[in-house]
Scaffold this motif. Structure first.
Motif: not given
Length: 158
Positions: A25-31, A41-43, A121-125
Motif C-alpha cells: 500500500f505504501v508503495n502505491h502511496l509513494m510519490k 502518512i500511512f502511520y 484524508k486517507l484516514a477518513y477515506e
C-alpha cells in the motif's frame, strides 16, 4: 504457452505492523521515491483511525484491511472491437489485480477529499470504506454497475 507468466513480486513486511500488504500500500502511496514520507502518512492515518473509532474493538490495521476489502471490485469492463463498434465486455479480475485496484481506488479517492493533510484524508477515506460509504466504495459500485449493464456481452470474453 506463448506468454511467460510474470513472477509475483515479494514484498518485505513493514517495520511497524510487520505486514507485507502495508508495504504494498505504501508503495502505491509513494510519490517520487519518497518512501519515508509515504510511511509517515500511512502511520499517521492509522493513528487517526485509532482516534476516530468509537466502540470498535478492531485495531486500525483490521479496519484498514476491511476497508480495502469493501473497496475491492470483482469484475471490470474491457473494451473489445467487434465488427465496426467497440463493446464493453465484463471480465473477472485476478486476485492480485483486485488488491492493487482497491489500493489505488482508496488512494485516489482520498486525495480528492477536503481535509487538510493527506494522512487525515486517507484516514477518513479508510474509515468511510470500512463503513461501506465514501468515494472508493462508490467507484467500486460504478464499476460493478457498468459490468452488470454490459452482461449481455460477457460471452465475448477474451
Amino acid at each position: 504457452m506463448r506468454k511467460v507468466r510474470k513472477k509475483e513480486k515479494v514484498y518485505l513486511p513493514d517495520p511497524k505492523f510487520n505486514d507485507p500488504f502495508v508495504t504494498r500500500f505504501v508503495n502505491h502511496l509513494m510519490k517520487n521515491g519518497k518512501k519515508n514520507i509515504a510511511y509517515k502518512i500511512f502511520y499517521n492515518a492509522m493513528n487517526k483511525i485509532d482516534a476516530i473509532k468509537e466502540k470498535e474493538e478492531k485495531s486500525a490495521l483490521d479496519i484498514w484491511k476491511e476497508g480495502l476489502k469493501n473497496a475491492m471490485p470483482h469484475v471490470e469492463v474491457r473494451s473489445r472491437r467487434m465488427g465496426g463498434s467497440n463493446i464493453q465486455v465484463p471480465v473477472p479480475i485476478s486476485p492480485n489485480s483486485k488488491i492493487t485496484k482497491s489500493m489505488k481506488l482508496l488512494i485516489s479517492s482520498s486525495s480528492i477529499r477536503n481535509e487538510k493533510t493527506m494522512a487525515n484524508k486517507l484516514a477518513y477515506e479508510i474509515w468511510d470504506a470500512f463503513r461501506e460509504q465514501g468515494e472508493a466504495v462508490k467507484r467500486k459500485e460504478n464499476i460493478h454497475k457498468m459490468a452488470e449493464s454490459n452482461k449481455a456481452f460477457s460471452h465475448f470474453r477474451f
